[in-house]
Motif scaffolding. Structure first.
Motif, mmCIF file in Angstrom:
data_model
loop_
_atom_site.group_PDB
_atom_site.id
_atom_site.type_symbol
_atom_site.label_atom_id
_atom_site.label_comp_id
_atom_site.label_asym_id
_atom_site.label_seq_id
_atom_site.Cartn_x
_atom_site.Cartn_y
_atom_site.Cartn_z
ATOM 1 N N GLU A 120 0.876 -1.179 0.000
ATOM 2 C CA GLU A 120 0.000 0.000 0.000
ATOM 3 C C GLU A 120 0.901 1.213 0.000
ATOM 4 O O GLU A 120 1.906 1.259 0.708
ATOM 5 C CB GLU A 120 -0.903 -0.017 1.233
ATOM 6 N N TRP A 121 0.578 2.199 -0.817
ATOM 7 C CA TRP A 121 1.488 3.323 -1.025
ATOM 8 C C TRP A 121 1.821 4.061 0.269
ATOM 9 O O TRP A 121 2.964 4.450 0.486
ATOM 10 C CB TRP A 121 0.892 4.279 -2.052
ATOM 11 N N GLY A 122 0.846 4.267 1.130
ATOM 12 C CA GLY A 122 1.106 4.955 2.389
ATOM 13 C C GLY A 122 2.036 4.166 3.285
ATOM 14 O O GLY A 122 2.942 4.722 3.927
ATOM 15 N N VAL A 123 1.832 2.851 3.346
ATOM 16 C CA VAL A 123 2.694 1.988 4.157
ATOM 17 C C VAL A 123 4.104 1.953 3.581
ATOM 18 O O VAL A 123 5.097 2.010 4.326
ATOM 19 C CB VAL A 123 2.107 0.565 4.225
ATOM 20 N N MET A 124 4.211 1.860 2.255
ATOM 21 C CA MET A 124 5.528 1.860 1.615
ATOM 22 C C MET A 124 6.281 3.152 1.916
ATOM 23 O O MET A 124 7.499 3.139 2.163
ATOM 24 C CB MET A 124 5.371 1.687 0.106
#
Length: 318
Positions: free
Chosen positions: A268-272
């Motif tokens: 997930e982009w936010g987690v990455m």
């Protein structure tokens, strides 16, 4: 009464931008023609189309599993050893040896799903609340004004809180999960849609076709439901496009803060972006990739939404 209502229907269509002679084009048709000539709309639509296609086909074209630690022995964050772009890993590896390109592709689907569902929640609930408030004002009387005042004071309370703070509070109460993120982001957007539809309905209630309908004896309830509500939906449809950009950014922000998917291995982009902040000095590209994806996607929805608003609003047309 049938003849009267037919006249009102025709007058309402004319006010909404339709040419009753059959030779002209409707409001949305003319808006689409202007959008086709707008470079900003074309760029925005292209970005969105590419994003949606990648979100749909991403899991099928991803070259590697986004969670497999296939090359874990080739990276060592402790010794500042990272693997950049190379054959087989076009964007390199992350800090655990996972393929960065595959994670970015699969993360697009999750971002799209969260953005669409969250915006849908805000759109539907906000439209219902705004429609009730606008209809109450349109029907008039003390009861209608009392209903409108009660609803709008509640909406004002929600608008008084910073959107990200409100979303953060809701997600924290519900617990870390994708469902919590979608509910939190959707709830933040409810007052925006409610206020917008109410204001649009009040503006439409002063239209010539409403005065004509009242003069012909058409019931106020029929005027509100059959004409005022349909003619008021344009602005909130435009807002929905703009809200998708906000929803994707806010969803990424909540995931960045640890309130998204509890499985940190899920792409997930936010987690990455959150996982990459510890390695900015050694592998800044790990933050650039997801941040760039978020920015470009949000830019696409913003460009298209602004173009649609400009095409529909006579004051903003060039």
């Amino acid at each position: 009464m049938s003849a009267k209502t037919d006249k009102i229907d025709r007058l309402a269509e004319l006010t909404a931008g339709h040419d009753l002679s059959g030779k002209g084009a409707g409001l949305w048709t003319e808006a689409f023609r202007r959008l086709r000539r707008s470079p900003m709309a074309i760029i925005g639509a292209t970005i969105i189309i590419v994003f949606v296609i990648l979100a749909i086909v991403g899991p099928f074209i991803a070259p590697h599993s986004p969670t497999a630690l296939t090359w874990g022995d080739e990276v060592s964050p402790a010794r500042s050893e990272f693997v950049g772009p190379r054959a087989g890993n076009i964007l390199g590896l992350d800090h655990l040896g996972r393929d960065e390109f595959s994670r970015l592709l699969i993360g697009a689907r999750q971002s799209l799903m969260v953005g669409v569902i969250a915006t849908g929640i805000g759109f539907i609930i906000g439209a219902v609340i705004g429609g009730i408030s606008g209809a109450a004002m349109g029907l008039g009387g003390k009861v209608g004004k009392s209903i409108d005042n009660a609803i709008m004071r509640f909406i004002d309370m929600m608008l008084a809180l910073p959107s990200l703070l409100l979303a953060l509070s809701i997600a924290a109460v519900l617990g870390p999960s994708l469902t919590s993120v979608m509910i939190a982001v959707g709830t933040v957007q409810i007052p925006i849609f409610a206020r917008l539809l109410r204001g649009s309905m009040i503006a439409q209630s002063h239209g010539d076709y409403v005065l004509a309908a009242e003069a012909l004896g058409v019931r106020r309830r029929r005027i509100v439901l059959a004409h005022i509500v349909p003619n008021s939906l344009g602005p909130i449809i435009v807002q929905a496009t703009l809200s998708l950009a906000t929803a994707i950014i806010e969803a990424a922000a909540l995931s960045f803060l640890g309130l998204g998917n509890p499985d940190s291995a899920a792409p997930e982009w936010g987690v990455m972006l959150a996982q990459s902040q510890r390695y900015l000095s050694d592998a800044i590209e790990l933050a650039v990739y997801p941040a760039g994806a978020i920015i470009i996607t949000a830019l696409g929805f913003t460009l298209l939404g602004e173009s649609i608003r400009e095409a529909l609003d006579p004051k903003l047309r060039k």
